[in-house]
Motif scaffolding. Structure first.
Motif, mmCIF file in Angstrom:
data_model
loop_
_atom_site.group_PDB
_atom_site.id
_atom_site.type_symbol
_atom_site.label_atom_id
_atom_site.label_comp_id
_atom_site.label_asym_id
_atom_site.label_seq_id
_atom_site.Cartn_x
_atom_site.Cartn_y
_atom_site.Cartn_z
ATOM 1 N N LEU A 143 19.697 62.877 -93.019
ATOM 2 C CA LEU A 143 18.677 61.977 -92.471
ATOM 3 C C LEU A 143 18.173 61.025 -93.538
ATOM 4 O O LEU A 143 17.997 59.827 -93.292
ATOM 5 C CB LEU A 143 17.499 62.781 -91.897
ATOM 6 N N ASP A 146 20.417 58.263 -93.927
ATOM 7 C CA ASP A 146 20.639 57.501 -92.688
ATOM 8 C C ASP A 146 22.010 57.766 -92.074
ATOM 9 O O ASP A 146 22.557 56.913 -91.356
ATOM 10 C CB ASP A 146 20.460 55.989 -92.922
ATOM 11 N N PHE A 148 23.148 59.591 -89.444
ATOM 12 C CA PHE A 148 22.603 60.336 -88.309
ATOM 13 C C PHE A 148 23.665 61.168 -87.597
ATOM 14 O O PHE A 148 23.347 62.196 -86.993
ATOM 15 C CB PHE A 148 21.915 59.371 -87.337
ATOM 16 N N LYS A 152 23.036 65.074 -87.211
ATOM 17 C CA LYS A 152 23.048 65.669 -85.867
ATOM 18 C C LYS A 152 23.959 66.887 -85.822
ATOM 19 O O LYS A 152 23.594 67.936 -85.270
ATOM 20 C CB LYS A 152 23.518 64.613 -84.864
ATOM 21 N N ASN A 171 15.208 67.453 -83.919
ATOM 22 C CA ASN A 171 15.965 66.609 -84.844
ATOM 23 C C ASN A 171 17.295 66.160 -84.246
ATOM 24 O O ASN A 171 17.740 65.027 -84.489
ATOM 25 C CB ASN A 171 16.201 67.340 -86.167
ATOM 26 N N TYR A 174 16.377 63.383 -81.960
ATOM 27 C CA TYR A 174 16.006 62.218 -82.773
ATOM 28 C C TYR A 174 17.252 61.471 -83.231
ATOM 29 O O TYR A 174 17.294 60.236 -83.188
ATOM 30 C CB TYR A 174 15.193 62.676 -83.981
ATOM 31 N N CYS A 175 18.274 62.214 -83.644
ATOM 32 C CA CYS A 175 19.519 61.572 -84.092
ATOM 33 C C CYS A 175 20.208 60.856 -82.935
ATOM 34 O O CYS A 175 20.693 59.727 -83.093
ATOM 35 C CB CYS A 175 20.459 62.611 -84.705
ATOM 36 N N GLU A 177 18.794 59.570 -80.368
ATOM 37 C CA GLU A 177 18.003 58.377 -80.058
ATOM 38 C C GLU A 177 18.249 57.270 -81.074
ATOM 39 O O GLU A 177 18.366 56.096 -80.705
ATOM 40 C CB GLU A 177 16.516 58.733 -80.013
ATOM 41 N N PHE A 178 18.304 57.644 -82.362
ATOM 42 C CA PHE A 178 18.533 56.626 -83.379
ATOM 43 C C PHE A 178 19.919 56.001 -83.217
ATOM 44 O O PHE A 178 20.104 54.811 -83.480
ATOM 45 C CB PHE A 178 18.389 57.217 -84.781
ATOM 46 N N LEU A 179 20.881 56.795 -82.762
ATOM 47 C CA LEU A 179 22.228 56.287 -82.513
ATOM 48 C C LEU A 179 22.316 55.569 -81.166
ATOM 49 O O LEU A 179 23.393 55.093 -80.793
ATOM 50 C CB LEU A 179 23.228 57.452 -82.548
ATOM 51 N N GLU A 180 21.179 55.523 -80.449
ATOM 52 C CA GLU A 180 21.090 54.894 -79.115
ATOM 53 C C GLU A 180 22.094 55.514 -78.142
ATOM 54 O O GLU A 180 22.653 54.826 -77.285
ATOM 55 C CB GLU A 180 21.271 53.383 -79.219
#
Length: 466
Positions: A143, A146, A148, A152, A171, A174-175, A177-180
């Motif tokens: 994390l 960056d 992700f 994950k 977590n 969250y990963c 979501e960050f990767l859309e």
């Protein structure tokens, strides 16, 4: 008095704390000290953990595990050089202890050398029998980097080992979501719920994923299952209320927000949402009541003050709106949103000097939106300060060099200021940048469509822009 090892207290923590309050000295096994220290570290009681380590090492001076816990505290307190020296000594004694590599990785992580930390954690994995704590640490390092995808993967390993490891589950999501990758998150959560159908945390997270994809019916179902799994889960009621709002079911949304208030102490966020629902239902008295409750509960919540202010702006009661935005500014004069709203209200009241000042404050506090620059310039022009309006637009162009709108407005102000040379130059730039938006100039400065000299400037600017 000293207790023999055969007389180990059945409650080591209680006995240890009793010992600290008296002159008695109790003997503990090294494992008991480890449990006591872990207990204090997990509860953030560092001073007591340090006392336990000190006494533990006095009774068990060769215990590597107690020495490693001492290193852990040193790392936590950023005594990194001392910690590294102790690790060097410990590695000579037990080079195959994975905890030594873990603590070295923690030190490197604190020094922002995350790649090296990952390498050491990988070595710790090779040595460890129970590796899932290490996977969690690896996830955190990735994390920080960056990465992700790898983060994950490591957190997923933790969840597969312990399905109640909700920290790792959060977590993982969250990963995603960050990767859309909302579809991936939905699939993962549904698979997880196949084996844990009464996990309110997973249902809650699934609802949020559906909400982000505007799949409101599915989100509602997920939140209902979260509530079935735990009927005191405030987060599920609150998120369900938000979904119902989006679906226009405001009365049901209010019921869910009110449930959160009944379960626990009221929150400003719940009051705010209830107020917005009543406003949508046209019940102005109840909307105002809950907006007042919002700022009473949390005077620092800017959304509360903005909600009251916007309520009165929509009613065109600008004096009341100004009263509340000024109250907000008295509490937090560094809030750019407050200043921008204050500027808008003063413009509506035709207090253009106050609007000019307020827009300036909003800009100084970091609001560099295109709309703010345009309205600030218009406020200055309304305040009969064309030179200032032109300067404002020039500054705005530095932040928005792609904006033709700023240039068209500036060209018009040059014309109003009888500066034909700069009007031609700026209008030429605007036409080169986006000739399709020339209508903005025509609409704003319609008076120049009848002026022969102005039409000459426009014609020459168009010719030069080709």
């Amino acid at each position: 008095m000293a207790l023999e090892s055969s007389e180990r207290p059945s409650q080591p923590i209680a006995k240890f704390e009793s010992m600290l309050k008296t002159d008695d000295v109790y003997f503990f096994d090294a494992e008991d000290f480890e449990d006591i220290i872990h207990h204090y570290l997990n509860h953030g009681k560092i001073a007591l953990a340090k006392k336990a380590i000190k006494i533990g090492l006095q009774q068990h001076p060769v215990s590597i595990e107690l020495k490693l816990l001492n290193v852990e505290v040193l790392v936590f307190e950023n005594n990194l050089d001392v910690a590294e020296l102790m690790l060097d000594e410990l590695q000579l004694l037990d080079g195959s202890n994975e905890e030594i590599y873990i603590q070295r990785a923690n030190i490197l992580s604190k020094k922002d050398n995350h790649e090296a930390a990952v390498n050491l954690l990988q070595k710790a994995l090779d040595l460890a029998e129970d590796s899932f704590d290490i996977y969690s640490l690896l996830g955190m390092e990735y994390l920080f980097m960056d990465d992700f995808k790898k983060a994950k993967e490591n957190f997923m390993r933790c969840v597969s080992h312990d399905q109640h490891d909700y920290s790792s589950l959060y977590n993982v999501i969250y990963c995603f979501e960050f990767l859309e990758d909302h579809e991936g998150a939905i699939q993962y959560l549904n698979d997880y719920l196949d084996g844990n159908p009464y996990c309110e945390v997973a249902w809650h997270q699934l609802g949020k994923q559906y909400f982000s994809k505007k799949m409101f019916s599915e989100a509602l179902t997920a939140y209902d299952f979260a509530i079935i799994s735990d009927d005191s889960f405030i987060g599920a009621y609150f998120e369900k209320g938000k979904v119902l709002e989006k679906m226009g079911r405001y009365e049901e949304a209010i019921e869910n927000y009110e449930t959160t208030i009944k379960i626990e102490d009221p929150t400003s966020h719940a009051y705010l949402r209830i107020g917005k629902c009543y406003e949508k239902l046209g019940n102005d008295d109840m909307a105002k009541y809950y907006y007042y409750q919002t700022v009473h509960e949390d005077p620092l919540l800017d959304k509360g003050w903005l909600a009251i202010t916007n309520f009165y702006i929509q009613k065109k009661n600008y004096k009341k709106a100004l009263y509340y935005i000024n109250k907000a500014l008295n509490i937090d004069g560094e809030n750019s949103d407050y200043w921008k709203r204050c500027a808008h209200i003063n413009s509506c009241l035709k207090c253009f000097d106050q609007a000019d000042y307020a827009y300036g404050q909003a800009i100084e506090l970091g609001d560099n939106e295109l709309d703010t620059w345009l309205k600030w310039a218009e406020a200055a022009e309304s305040n009969n300060d064309l030179e200032d309006a032109i300067a404002i637009l020039g500054r705005g162009t530095e932040f928005h060099p792609e904006s033709a709108e700023l240039l068209y407005l500036r060209a018009g102000y040059h014309l109003l200021n009888h500066d034909r040379v700069n009007a031609r130059l700026v209008l030429t730039q605007a036409l080169k940048k986006d000739s399709d938006k020339f209508y903005l100039f025509q609409e704003k400065f319609e008076q120049f469509s009848q002026s022969e000299w102005a039409l000459d400037i426009i014609a020459s600017a168009k010719k030069a822009s080709r």
